[in-house]
Design an enzyme around this catalytic site. Structure first.
Site, PDB file in Angstrom:
ATOM      1  N   LYS A 191       6.804   0.640  -8.680  1.00  0.00           N
ATOM      2  CA  LYS A 191       7.980  -0.202  -8.468  1.00  0.00           C
ATOM      3  C   LYS A 191       7.684  -1.260  -7.422  1.00  0.00           C
ATOM      4  CE  LYS A 191      11.690  -0.137  -5.759  1.00  0.00           C
ATOM      5  NZ  LYS A 191      11.977  -1.566  -5.756  1.00  0.00           N
ATOM      6  N   GLY A 244       6.618   1.049   3.193  1.00  0.00           N
ATOM      7  CA  GLY A 244       7.904   0.419   3.478  1.00  0.00           C
ATOM      8  C   GLY A 244       8.390   0.824   4.850  1.00  0.00           C
ATOM      9  N   SER A 245       9.682   0.826   5.022  1.00  0.00           N
ATOM     10  CA  SER A 245      10.236   1.063   6.347  1.00  0.00           C
ATOM     11  C   SER A 245      10.246   2.558   6.691  1.00  0.00           C
ATOM     12  CB  SER A 245      11.653   0.508   6.408  1.00  0.00           C
ATOM     13  OG  SER A 245      12.438   1.125   5.420  1.00  0.00           O
ATOM     14  N   THR A 246      10.282   2.834   7.971  1.00  0.00           N
ATOM     15  CA  THR A 246      10.258   4.221   8.434  1.00  0.00           C
ATOM     16  C   THR A 246      11.508   4.971   7.976  1.00  0.00           C
ATOM     17  OG1 THR A 246       8.812   3.709  10.286  1.00  0.00           O
ATOM     18  CG2 THR A 246      10.164   5.672  10.512  1.00  0.00           C
ATOM     19  N   GLY A 249      11.064   5.897   4.426  1.00  0.00           N
ATOM     20  CA  GLY A 249      10.004   6.913   4.400  1.00  0.00           C
ATOM     21  C   GLY A 249      10.555   8.282   4.766  1.00  0.00           C
ATOM     22  N   GLU A 266       3.137   4.931   4.272  1.00  0.00           N
ATOM     23  CA  GLU A 266       2.632   3.859   5.152  1.00  0.00           C
ATOM     24  C   GLU A 266       3.867   3.130   5.652  1.00  0.00           C
ATOM     25  OE1 GLU A 266      -0.570   3.322   5.728  1.00  0.00           O
ATOM     26  OE2 GLU A 266      -1.673   4.106   4.024  1.00  0.00           O
ATOM     27  N   CYS A 300       3.135  -5.065   8.733  1.00  0.00           N
ATOM     28  CA  CYS A 300       3.411  -3.767   9.347  1.00  0.00           C
ATOM     29  C   CYS A 300       2.566  -3.552  10.598  1.00  0.00           C
ATOM     30  CB  CYS A 300       3.166  -2.665   8.350  1.00  0.00           C
ATOM     31  SG  CYS A 300       1.569  -2.822   7.554  1.00  0.00           S
ATOM     32  N   GLU A 397      10.813  -2.514  15.648  1.00  0.00           N
ATOM     33  CA  GLU A 397      10.010  -3.417  14.833  1.00  0.00           C
ATOM     34  C   GLU A 397      10.892  -4.578  14.363  1.00  0.00           C
ATOM     35  OE1 GLU A 397       8.951  -2.070  10.873  1.00  0.00           O
ATOM     36  OE2 GLU A 397       6.957  -2.906  11.143  1.00  0.00           O
TER      37      GLU A 397
HETATM   38  P1  NAD Z   1      11.934  -0.830   2.464  1.00  0.00           P
HETATM   39  O1  NAD Z   1      11.577   0.491   2.973  1.00  0.00           O
HETATM   40  O2  NAD Z   1      13.340  -1.245   2.483  1.00  0.00           O
HETATM   41  O3  NAD Z   1      11.463  -0.992   0.967  1.00  0.00           O
HETATM   42  C1  NAD Z   1      10.159  -0.677   0.529  1.00  0.00           C
HETATM   43  C2  NAD Z   1      10.225  -0.308  -0.941  1.00  0.00           C
HETATM   44  O4  NAD Z   1      10.960   0.900  -1.087  1.00  0.00           O
HETATM   45  C3  NAD Z   1      10.923  -1.324  -1.812  1.00  0.00           C
HETATM   46  O5  NAD Z   1      10.258  -1.356  -3.058  1.00  0.00           O
HETATM   47  C4  NAD Z   1      12.302  -0.753  -1.962  1.00  0.00           C
HETATM   48  O6  NAD Z   1      12.924  -1.188  -3.139  1.00  0.00           O
HETATM   49  C5  NAD Z   1      12.017   0.735  -2.003  1.00  0.00           C
HETATM   50  N1  NAD Z   1      13.118   1.588  -1.563  1.00  0.00           N
HETATM   51  C6  NAD Z   1      14.099   1.292  -0.671  1.00  0.00           C
HETATM   52  N2  NAD Z   1      14.927   2.339  -0.515  1.00  0.00           N
HETATM   53  C7  NAD Z   1      14.447   3.335  -1.293  1.00  0.00           C
HETATM   54  C8  NAD Z   1      14.849   4.681  -1.538  1.00  0.00           C
HETATM   55  N3  NAD Z   1      15.896   5.212  -0.932  1.00  0.00           N
HETATM   56  N4  NAD Z   1      14.115   5.435  -2.384  1.00  0.00           N
HETATM   57  C9  NAD Z   1      13.024   4.920  -2.975  1.00  0.00           C
HETATM   58  N5  NAD Z   1      12.601   3.661  -2.796  1.00  0.00           N
HETATM   59  C10 NAD Z   1      13.293   2.868  -1.957  1.00  0.00           C
HETATM   60  O7  NAD Z   1      11.022  -1.807   3.290  1.00  0.00           O
HETATM   61  P2  NAD Z   1      10.883  -3.351   3.149  1.00  0.00           P
HETATM   62  O8  NAD Z   1      11.981  -3.948   3.943  1.00  0.00           O
HETATM   63  O9  NAD Z   1      10.707  -3.786   1.751  1.00  0.00           O
HETATM   64  O10 NAD Z   1       9.481  -3.565   3.839  1.00  0.00           O
HETATM   65  C11 NAD Z   1       9.361  -3.762   5.206  1.00  0.00           C
HETATM   66  C12 NAD Z   1       8.883  -2.508   5.894  1.00  0.00           C
HETATM   67  O11 NAD Z   1       7.698  -2.021   5.325  1.00  0.00           O
HETATM   68  C13 NAD Z   1       8.583  -2.727   7.340  1.00  0.00           C
HETATM   69  O12 NAD Z   1       9.183  -1.732   8.124  1.00  0.00           O
HETATM   70  C14 NAD Z   1       7.081  -2.597   7.429  1.00  0.00           C
HETATM   71  O13 NAD Z   1       6.612  -2.165   8.650  1.00  0.00           O
HETATM   72  C15 NAD Z   1       6.761  -1.675   6.333  1.00  0.00           C
HETATM   73  N6  NAD Z   1       5.415  -1.885   5.847  1.00  0.00           N
HETATM   74  C16 NAD Z   1       4.467  -0.966   6.139  1.00  0.00           C
HETATM   75  C17 NAD Z   1       3.165  -1.135   5.709  1.00  0.00           C
HETATM   76  C18 NAD Z   1       2.092  -0.112   6.013  1.00  0.00           C
HETATM   77  O14 NAD Z   1       1.043  -0.151   5.434  1.00  0.00           O
HETATM   78  N7  NAD Z   1       2.300   0.817   6.903  1.00  0.00           N
HETATM   79  C19 NAD Z   1       2.841  -2.259   4.936  1.00  0.00           C
HETATM   80  C20 NAD Z   1       3.827  -3.176   4.671  1.00  0.00           C
HETATM   81  C21 NAD Z   1       5.128  -2.976   5.116  1.00  0.00           C
END
Ligand code: NAD
Ligand code: MN
Length: 805
Positions: A191, A244-246, A249, A266, A300, A397
């Site tokens: 996704k 994605g975000s903590t 996660g 991650e 990130c 962050e």
């Molecule tokens: P996000 O967590 O909102 O979304 C990430 C992904 O998860 C998207 O595809 C989103 O549609 C999906 N998602 C959201 N809620 C979900 C749920 N409840 N169940 C399943 N999937 C869900 O994050 P974002 O705003 O898109 O990205 C920014 C964040 O990602 C920042 O906090 C950044 O630090 C982190 N990030 C981390 C890394 C790493 O390698 N550690 C890399 C890039 C970004």
């Protein structure tokens, strides 16, 4: 006008990249379908969502909004494809992946333009960084597909993998996820993030072009709550890989707890960028530009906390301001632009909110004098000075082009400030003094530490977090383990399932889920048992501890009574009381964790010394082999020969982990970049352990020994049913020069004690052997920073005692 005047007054002209081919590509295809089983299908919901171009706020394309029915279809396609893809020879998989890499290069400009328009990042970055790295990931992992059978013998693909990625590096994150998954023989449902789907859809076309078998990769666009959550909860998915975000996660960690799904996370970061006063300040300035203004700071591992040695703070700040004044922000498709747009209005508001909060909290804000374009979602590079370490902007962050600066005086203070965060993704150290840099780097709690450089990535070198930045690695050989599992694990899970269905007899139950450790014939075992019976019948029972020799708990190198003042009875196989152990409670666990935490110097000691202590433990155990064997027989009623075999296996295992103590060192990667990558294995910290009931001695030592061999300290809850083999071990520890607090033992009821452990802030990881319900409960409680226990990985044997019952 002379040449000098012209040079001085010269302005940048625009160097626009044409959007025409990308717009044409979109026009011919939209609205886009979902990519399931190598076909474009309409979403079950018949709904579409707009993807926006953040540099002008206008809709760019319509993409499908998948729902759970589409998730079911995609998972079914991936499951069917796994049947053959998982058995496809590595060489064949390598050829497909090589072809994918070639096709990415052939379409590189279209991909770069699409990515820039959909995400808002500059074409300079997509063209020179994102897309080349995507190709590199597929080439590199094509190699691992080829080598899997020789380099990862005994490992199998995990199965169907659900992958969820963010918007900041849309195609690069796709590559980080898909390349290792395919290389190891898994199939995928991916996704993309809601705002940035287009390059993933172009990637789907590439898979059609190279003729990748249907169903191996499926791509579902749509909303998080419809697609993401359905993927996470789908019962036929074997692993979730998430970036994605903590917060998200954490919710995924809860949702997958106890489901048996493998998981890698991650997550976010607040990475320190540490500048010592002997650093080359001009390089530092360019480093800062790359650290926090690269991709508008939506990275990130962005170096978002600038820690500067006090005496150079003013000169660095003025150099930085001069550089910021010259940064060029604007149309991302202009090749002379340094910074593009923020991905979405929501993200822009969040950055504005945090920046206002920083001003309110009293930090000093500085922005360049030039103005941002008003059309589209832009935010200028921003520098905060006078920032207090505990304020929001120093801790949270921001995920935008905002740098917060703090000062320090000594290297020790720099390390303390750097580690003062919930996160642990990356760090940079700047100093011309190699001794200082190499001293500081390993002290930083971060997955990647860059020395005199920053934001360097390559497929060959694992990337991932510590603490609330998540767990698991992407890239390098180390990243492959996220997508494989040992073949034996499959068998023991099957046995466990059979047992859960009542299909295993009582006799089998004793060794369920483990390899048999008894090599002798059945007759011999029976004789051995008979011999033991005789032995005890003749009145030698006095060699067994009598009830009044109640073993105490073991905390900080001392035998202590339980805080509760209660004891619990321990029974033999015939349900006779054979002893009592302390009924541990919350306070005992807290004391034990405190002791383990205080013993963290164990990690800094020489690996040779740790090895010596483990060998010494084996030696001291060998002297008392019979006594420990009797203890096992007494608790379990197993044949004596079997018990002796358990003790001997335990001794052998102590030797193994002693051997590993100074050999599990890490690797050197040679990425196609300047310099080398040293990938070092580090201890996790304090590890809590609920030990298995089967093999009370071997199970206990198999968890404790590798943990301490790698420099961790331990709070162990021995088998609830048969704890005496573990409590007896403190005599071995005491005679083996093991420093106080390295191993602590708290006896009692497993699950309540585990909850206290899991709740404790100073426990960094946990082993849990117990019920599936307990695992689910703890997984949910534990949150995102529960690392996969990396130290145990090559020492597979430790997993062999993993049992569900
Ligand atoms: P996000 O967590 O909102 O979304 C990430 C992904 O998860 C998207 O595809 C989103 O549609 C999906 N998602 C959201 N809620 C979900 C749920 N409840 N169940 C399943 N999937 C869900 O994050 P974002 O705003 O898109 O990205 C920014 C964040 O990602 C920042 O906090 C950044 O630090 C982190 N990030 C981390 C890394 C790493 O390698 N550690 C890399 C890039 C970004
Ligand atoms: Mn978009």
């Amino acid at each position: 006008m002379n040449v000098m005047d012209i040079f001085e007054t010269m302005e940048y002209g625009p160097a626009p990249e044409s959007p025409a081919p990308a717009l044409q590509w979109i026009k011919e295809r939209q609205p886009f379908g979902l990519f399931i089983n190598n076909q474009w299908v309409k979403p079950a919901s018949a709904q579409y969502i707009d993807s926006i171009n953040p540099s002008n706020g206008k809709p760019l394309a319509q993409v499908a909004a998948a729902n759970s029915a589409d998730v079911d279809a995609a998972v079914a396609a991936a499951r069917a494809a796994f049947e053959s893809w998982g058995k496809t020879p590595g060489h064949v998989r390598a050829r497909y992946m090589y072809a994918i890499a070639r096709h990415i290069q052939k379409h590189s400009r279209l991909l770069a333009v699409l990515e820039s328009m959909d995400n808002g990042k500059s074409i300079r970055e997509t063209r020179d960084l994102d897309i080349p790295l995507v190709a590199r990931h597929f080439y590199y992992h094509a190699g691992w597909a080829q080598l899997m059978s020789s380099e990862l013998p005994g490992y199998e693909p995990v199965g169907v993998v659900g992958q969820i990625i963010p918007w900041n590096f849309p195609l690069l994150m796709l590559a980080w996820k898909i390349a290792p998954a395919l290389a190891m023989g898994n199939t995928v449902v991916l996704k993309p993030a809601r705002y940035t789907s287009l390059t993933a859809l172009k990637f789907a076309e590439i898979m059609q072009e190279v003729g990748l078998p249907a169903g191996v990769v499926n791509i579902l666009t749509g909303e998080a709550f419809q697609v993401g959550e359905a993927l996470v909860r789908h019962p036929d998915i074997n692993k979730i890989a998430f970036t994605g975000s903590t917060d998200v996660g954490r919710s995924i960690r809860r949702a997958t707890a106890g489901s048996g799904k493998k998981l890698s996370l991650e997550l976010g970061g607040k990475s320190p960028f540490i500048v010592f006063d002997d650093a080359d300040l001009d390089s530092v300035v360019e480093g800062v530009v790359d650290a926090i203004w690269f991709n508008q700071g939506q990275v990130c591992c962005a170096g978002s906390r600038l820690l500067v040695q006090e005496d150079i703070a003013d000169s660095l700040t003025s150099k930085l301001r001069a550089r910021m004044e010259k940064l060029r922000l604007g149309d991302p498709l202009d090749k002379a632009v340094d910074m593009g747009a923020i991905v979405s209005p929501g993200q822009l508001e969040e950055i504005q909110r945090l920046v206002s909060q920083g001003v309110e909290e009293g930090a000093e804000m500085w922005q360049p004098s030039w103005a941002c374009p008003t059309e589209g979602y832009f935010f200028p590079p921003t520098l905060f000075t006078n920032v207090a370490p505990a304020t929001t902007i120093a801790q949270v962050e921001i995920f935008g082009p905002v740098l917060v600066a703090m000062t320090f005086r000594t290297p020790t203070e720099a390390v303390a400030l750097a580690n003062n965060t919930r996160y642990g993704l990356a760090a940079s150290v700047w100093s011309e003094n190699i001794n200082l840099a190499l001293d500081v780097a390993p002290k930083l709690k971060a997955g990647s530490v860059w020395v005199n450089c920053t934001n360097m990535f390559d497929a060959s070198s694992g990337f991932g977090g510590y603490r609330e930045s998540g767990f698991g690695r992407e890239g390098g050989k180390e990243g492959l383990y996220e997508y494989v599992r040992p073949a034996w694990e499959n068998q023991s899970l099957m046995k466990a399932a059979a047992h859960a269905n009542g299909a295993v007899s009582a006799g089998e139950k004793a060794v369920e889920g483990t390899q048999s450790i008894v090599s002798g014939e059945d007759d011999e075992q029976a004789n051995g048992y008979a011999a033991w019976q005789l032995y005890s019948d003749k009145g030698f029972t006095a060699t067994l501890p009598s009830i009044d020799r109640t073993p105490k708990m073991f905390i900080k190198g001392k035998q202590v009574r339980p805080d509760s003042g209660y004891s619990r009875d321990i029974y033999d196989s015939q349900h006779r009381v054979i002893g009592q152990v302390g009924e541990g409670n919350r306070k005992d666990i807290r004391n034990a964790v405190e002791a383990a935490h205080a013993a963290s110097g164990w990690a800094a000691g020489a690996t040779h010394n740790r090895a010596q202590i483990l060998y010494y433990m084996a030696e001291n155990l060998a002297i008392r082999e019979e006594e420990f064997a009797h203890r096992i027989v007494q608790q379990s009623g197993r044949p004596y020969a079997d018990a002796v075999s358990e003790v001997q296996t335990t001794i052998s295992r102590l030797f193994s982990y002693a051997a590993w103590a100074d050999k599990y060192e890490g690797v050197v990667h040679r990425p196609p970049l300047r310099g080398v990558v040293l990938a070092m294995n580090e201890p996790i910290g304090v590890i809590g352990m609920a030990c298995p009931d089967e093999y009370p001695m071997l199970g206990f030592i198999s968890l404790v020994a590798p943990a301490i061999a790698m420099g961790n300290t331990v709070v162990a809850i021995p088998s609830q049913r048969s704890p005496l083999s573990a409590t007896d071990c403190y005599q071995v520890f005491e005679t083996s020069d093991l420093p106080d607090g390295v191993v602590n033992i708290v006896t009692g009821e497993r699950d309540p004690l585990c909850q206290v452990l899991a709740d404790h802030d100073d426990v960094d990881a946990m082993w849990y052997f117990g019920s599936a319900e307990g695992e689910e409960y703890l997984g949910a409680l534990w949150g995102v920073s529960n690392p996969d226990i990396l130290v145990n990985r090559p020492v597979e044997a430790v997993y062999r005692v993993r049992v569900h019952y």
